[in-house]
Design a protein around this motif. Sequence first.
Motif, PDB file in Angstrom:
ATOM      1  N   GLN A 114       0.831  -1.211   0.000  1.00 34.13           N
ATOM      2  CA  GLN A 114       0.000   0.000   0.000  1.00 34.13           C
ATOM      3  C   GLN A 114       0.862   1.256   0.000  1.00 34.13           C
ATOM      4  OE1 GLN A 114      -3.319  -0.015  -0.415  1.00 34.13           O
ATOM      5  NE2 GLN A 114      -3.196   2.200  -0.585  1.00 34.13           N
ATOM      6  N   ALA A 115       1.874   1.275   0.842  1.00 38.90           N
ATOM      7  CA  ALA A 115       2.758   2.443   0.907  1.00 38.90           C
ATOM      8  C   ALA A 115       3.541   2.609  -0.397  1.00 38.90           C
ATOM      9  CB  ALA A 115       3.716   2.320   2.088  1.00 38.90           C
ATOM     10  N   THR A 116       3.960   1.500  -0.981  1.00 40.62           N
ATOM     11  CA  THR A 116       4.716   1.545  -2.231  1.00 40.62           C
ATOM     12  C   THR A 116       3.865   2.124  -3.360  1.00 40.62           C
ATOM     13  OG1 THR A 116       5.982  -0.373  -1.508  1.00 40.62           O
ATOM     14  CG2 THR A 116       6.055   0.141  -3.852  1.00 40.62           C
ATOM     15  N   VAL A 117       2.624   1.688  -3.447  1.00 37.24           N
ATOM     16  CA  VAL A 117       1.699   2.189  -4.468  1.00 37.24           C
ATOM     17  C   VAL A 117       1.391   3.664  -4.228  1.00 37.24           C
ATOM     18  CG1 VAL A 117      -0.671   2.007  -5.336  1.00 37.24           C
ATOM     19  CG2 VAL A 117       0.688  -0.054  -4.993  1.00 37.24           C
ATOM     20  N   THR A 118       1.107   4.016  -2.981  1.00 37.77           N
ATOM     21  CA  THR A 118       0.782   5.407  -2.650  1.00 37.77           C
ATOM     22  C   THR A 118       1.942   6.333  -2.992  1.00 37.77           C
ATOM     23  OG1 THR A 118      -0.733   4.723  -0.905  1.00 37.77           O
ATOM     24  CG2 THR A 118       0.140   6.970  -0.772  1.00 37.77           C
ATOM     25  N   LEU A 119       3.154   5.918  -2.662  1.00 33.73           N
ATOM     26  CA  LEU A 119       4.332   6.733  -2.958  1.00 33.73           C
ATOM     27  C   LEU A 119       4.526   6.894  -4.464  1.00 33.73           C
ATOM     28  CD1 LEU A 119       6.762   8.300  -1.932  1.00 33.73           C
ATOM     29  CD2 LEU A 119       8.018   6.147  -1.844  1.00 33.73           C
ATOM     30  N   PHE A 120       4.331   5.819  -5.220  1.00 29.89           N
ATOM     31  CA  PHE A 120       4.500   5.883  -6.677  1.00 29.89           C
ATOM     32  C   PHE A 120       3.491   6.845  -7.300  1.00 29.89           C
ATOM     33  CE2 PHE A 120       3.764   4.402 -11.025  1.00 29.89           C
ATOM     34  CZ  PHE A 120       5.052   4.454 -11.513  1.00 29.89           C
ATOM     35  N   ILE A 121       2.226   6.666  -6.946  1.00 28.69           N
ATOM     36  CA  ILE A 121       1.191   7.539  -7.515  1.00 28.69           C
ATOM     37  C   ILE A 121       1.400   8.981  -7.059  1.00 28.69           C
ATOM     38  CG2 ILE A 121      -1.285   8.058  -7.493  1.00 28.69           C
ATOM     39  CD1 ILE A 121      -1.760   4.999  -7.514  1.00 28.69           C
ATOM     40  N   GLY A 122       1.751   9.165  -5.800  1.00 30.32           N
ATOM     41  CA  GLY A 122       2.014  10.509  -5.300  1.00 30.32           C
ATOM     42  C   GLY A 122       3.181  11.178  -6.007  1.00 30.32           C
ATOM     43  N   THR A 123       4.186  10.395  -6.344  1.00 29.85           N
ATOM     44  CA  THR A 123       5.346  10.928  -7.059  1.00 29.85           C
ATOM     45  C   THR A 123       4.933  11.434  -8.439  1.00 29.85           C
ATOM     46  OG1 THR A 123       6.841   9.455  -5.872  1.00 29.85           O
ATOM     47  CG2 THR A 123       7.640  10.355  -7.959  1.00 29.85           C
ATOM     48  N   ILE A 124       4.140  10.630  -9.136  1.00 28.68           N
ATOM     49  CA  ILE A 124       3.665  11.044 -10.464  1.00 28.68           C
ATOM     50  C   ILE A 124       2.801  12.293 -10.347  1.00 28.68           C
ATOM     51  CG2 ILE A 124       2.199  10.401 -12.418  1.00 28.68           C
ATOM     52  CD1 ILE A 124       3.141   7.484 -11.913  1.00 28.68           C
ATOM     53  N   GLN A 125       1.868  12.289  -9.394  1.00 30.36           N
ATOM     54  CA  GLN A 125       1.006  13.457  -9.212  1.00 30.36           C
ATOM     55  C   GLN A 125       1.822  14.701  -8.883  1.00 30.36           C
ATOM     56  OE1 GLN A 125      -1.578  11.845  -6.190  1.00 30.36           O
ATOM     57  NE2 GLN A 125      -3.153  11.315  -7.687  1.00 30.36           N
ATOM     58  N   GLY A 126       2.839  14.539  -8.060  1.00 28.87           N
ATOM     59  CA  GLY A 126       3.687  15.672  -7.707  1.00 28.87           C
ATOM     60  C   GLY A 126       4.428  16.235  -8.908  1.00 28.87           C
ATOM     61  N   LEU A 127       4.953  15.354  -9.740  1.00 31.54           N
ATOM     62  CA  LEU A 127       5.647  15.805 -10.951  1.00 31.54           C
ATOM     63  C   LEU A 127       4.699  16.549 -11.882  1.00 31.54           C
ATOM     64  CD1 LEU A 127       7.841  12.664 -11.707  1.00 31.54           C
ATOM     65  CD2 LEU A 127       8.703  14.952 -11.167  1.00 31.54           C
ATOM     66  N   VAL A 128       3.499  16.019 -12.035  1.00 34.95           N
ATOM     67  CA  VAL A 128       2.507  16.655 -12.908  1.00 34.95           C
ATOM     68  C   VAL A 128       2.135  18.031 -12.363  1.00 34.95           C
ATOM     69  CG1 VAL A 128       0.130  16.524 -13.758  1.00 34.95           C
ATOM     70  CG2 VAL A 128       1.596  14.506 -13.858  1.00 34.95           C
ATOM     71  N   MET A 129       1.845  18.108 -11.067  1.00 37.37           N
ATOM     72  CA  MET A 129       1.453  19.385 -10.472  1.00 37.37           C
ATOM     73  C   MET A 129       2.569  20.425 -10.586  1.00 37.37           C
ATOM     74  SD  MET A 129      -1.641  19.363  -9.646  1.00 37.37           S
ATOM     75  CE  MET A 129      -1.671  20.913  -8.782  1.00 37.37           C
ATOM     76  N   GLN A 130       3.789  20.018 -10.323  1.00 35.46           N
ATOM     77  CA  GLN A 130       4.905  20.964 -10.425  1.00 35.46           C
ATOM     78  C   GLN A 130       5.055  21.467 -11.851  1.00 35.46           C
ATOM     79  OE1 GLN A 130       8.623  19.855  -8.412  1.00 35.46           O
ATOM     80  NE2 GLN A 130       7.414  18.358  -7.257  1.00 35.46           N
ATOM     81  N   SER A 131       4.913  20.581 -12.821  1.00 36.58           N
ATOM     82  CA  SER A 131       5.041  20.986 -14.220  1.00 36.58           C
ATOM     83  C   SER A 131       3.898  21.904 -14.634  1.00 36.58           C
ATOM     84  CB  SER A 131       5.066  19.754 -15.125  1.00 36.58           C
ATOM     85  OG  SER A 131       6.229  19.012 -14.895  1.00 36.58           O
ATOM     86  N   LEU A 132       2.684  21.606 -14.169  1.00 33.06           N
ATOM     87  CA  LEU A 132       1.544  22.468 -14.489  1.00 33.06           C
ATOM     88  C   LEU A 132       1.712  23.850 -13.877  1.00 33.06           C
ATOM     89  CD1 LEU A 132      -1.451  19.983 -14.063  1.00 33.06           C
ATOM     90  CD2 LEU A 132      -0.697  21.068 -16.189  1.00 33.06           C
ATOM     91  N   LEU A 133       2.126  23.884 -12.618  1.00 38.23           N
ATOM     92  CA  LEU A 133       2.298  25.173 -11.944  1.00 38.23           C
ATOM     93  C   LEU A 133       3.411  25.998 -12.569  1.00 38.23           C
ATOM     94  CD1 LEU A 133       1.817  24.025  -8.245  1.00 38.23           C
ATOM     95  CD2 LEU A 133       0.262  25.447  -9.598  1.00 38.23           C
ATOM     96  N   ALA A 134       4.444  25.320 -13.043  1.00 35.93           N
ATOM     97  CA  ALA A 134       5.567  26.027 -13.666  1.00 35.93           C
ATOM     98  C   ALA A 134       5.285  26.345 -15.130  1.00 35.93           C
ATOM     99  CB  ALA A 134       6.834  25.178 -13.559  1.00 35.93           C
ATOM    100  N   GLY A 135       4.211  25.758 -15.675  1.00 40.61           N
ATOM    101  CA  GLY A 135       3.904  25.956 -17.091  1.00 40.61           C
ATOM    102  C   GLY A 135       4.925  25.287 -17.992  1.00 40.61           C
ATOM    103  N   ASP A 136       5.498  24.205 -17.512  1.00 44.00           N
ATOM    104  CA  ASP A 136       6.566  23.524 -18.247  1.00 44.00           C
ATOM    105  C   ASP A 136       6.352  22.015 -18.197  1.00 44.00           C
ATOM    106  OD1 ASP A 136       8.954  22.716 -19.442  1.00 44.00           O
ATOM    107  OD2 ASP A 136      10.141  23.057 -17.631  1.00 44.00           O
ATOM    108  N   MET A 137       5.513  21.500 -19.076  1.00 45.68           N
ATOM    109  CA  MET A 137       5.236  20.065 -19.088  1.00 45.68           C
ATOM    110  C   MET A 137       6.446  19.256 -19.538  1.00 45.68           C
ATOM    111  SD  MET A 137       2.379  19.728 -17.696  1.00 45.68           S
ATOM    112  CE  MET A 137       2.110  17.996 -17.893  1.00 45.68           C
ATOM    113  N   GLU A 138       7.381  19.867 -20.221  1.00 51.35           N
ATOM    114  CA  GLU A 138       8.602  19.168 -20.614  1.00 51.35           C
ATOM    115  C   GLU A 138       9.467  18.843 -19.396  1.00 51.35           C
ATOM    116  OE1 GLU A 138       9.777  17.908 -23.593  1.00 51.35           O
ATOM    117  OE2 GLU A 138       7.702  18.283 -24.181  1.00 51.35           O
ATOM    118  N   GLY A 139       9.236  19.569 -18.304  1.00 51.19           N
ATOM    119  CA  GLY A 139      10.000  19.333 -17.088  1.00 51.19           C
ATOM    120  C   GLY A 139       9.849  17.908 -16.574  1.00 51.19           C
TER     121      GLY A 139
END
Length: 77
Positions: free
Chosen positions: A33-58
């Motif tokens: 459960q923790a492994t799955v949560t961390l993986f999905i959270g990592t992807i979500q975090g990368l997406v959110m950071q890229s959206l906020l920065a306006g840089d999806m290539e990031g």
Amino acid sequence: MIQTLIKHYRERLHRLIDKAKKSGELSSTLDNQATVTLFIGTIQGLVMQSLLAGDMEGIRHDAPRVFKIYRCGIENS
């Protein structure tokens, strides 16, 4: 719809983790459960950071480096 998508993705990840545990790639004591949560959270975090920065290539730049750290944390040593 998004909840269903994430639910199915979680189930798929659980199956992959179980398979990796059986093959010895991952420790049998790894918390699925923790492994799955961390993986999905990592992807979500990368997406959110890229959206906020306006840089999806990031994501293309950051994802491999972040995944390497994630793998170090879950791989069977």
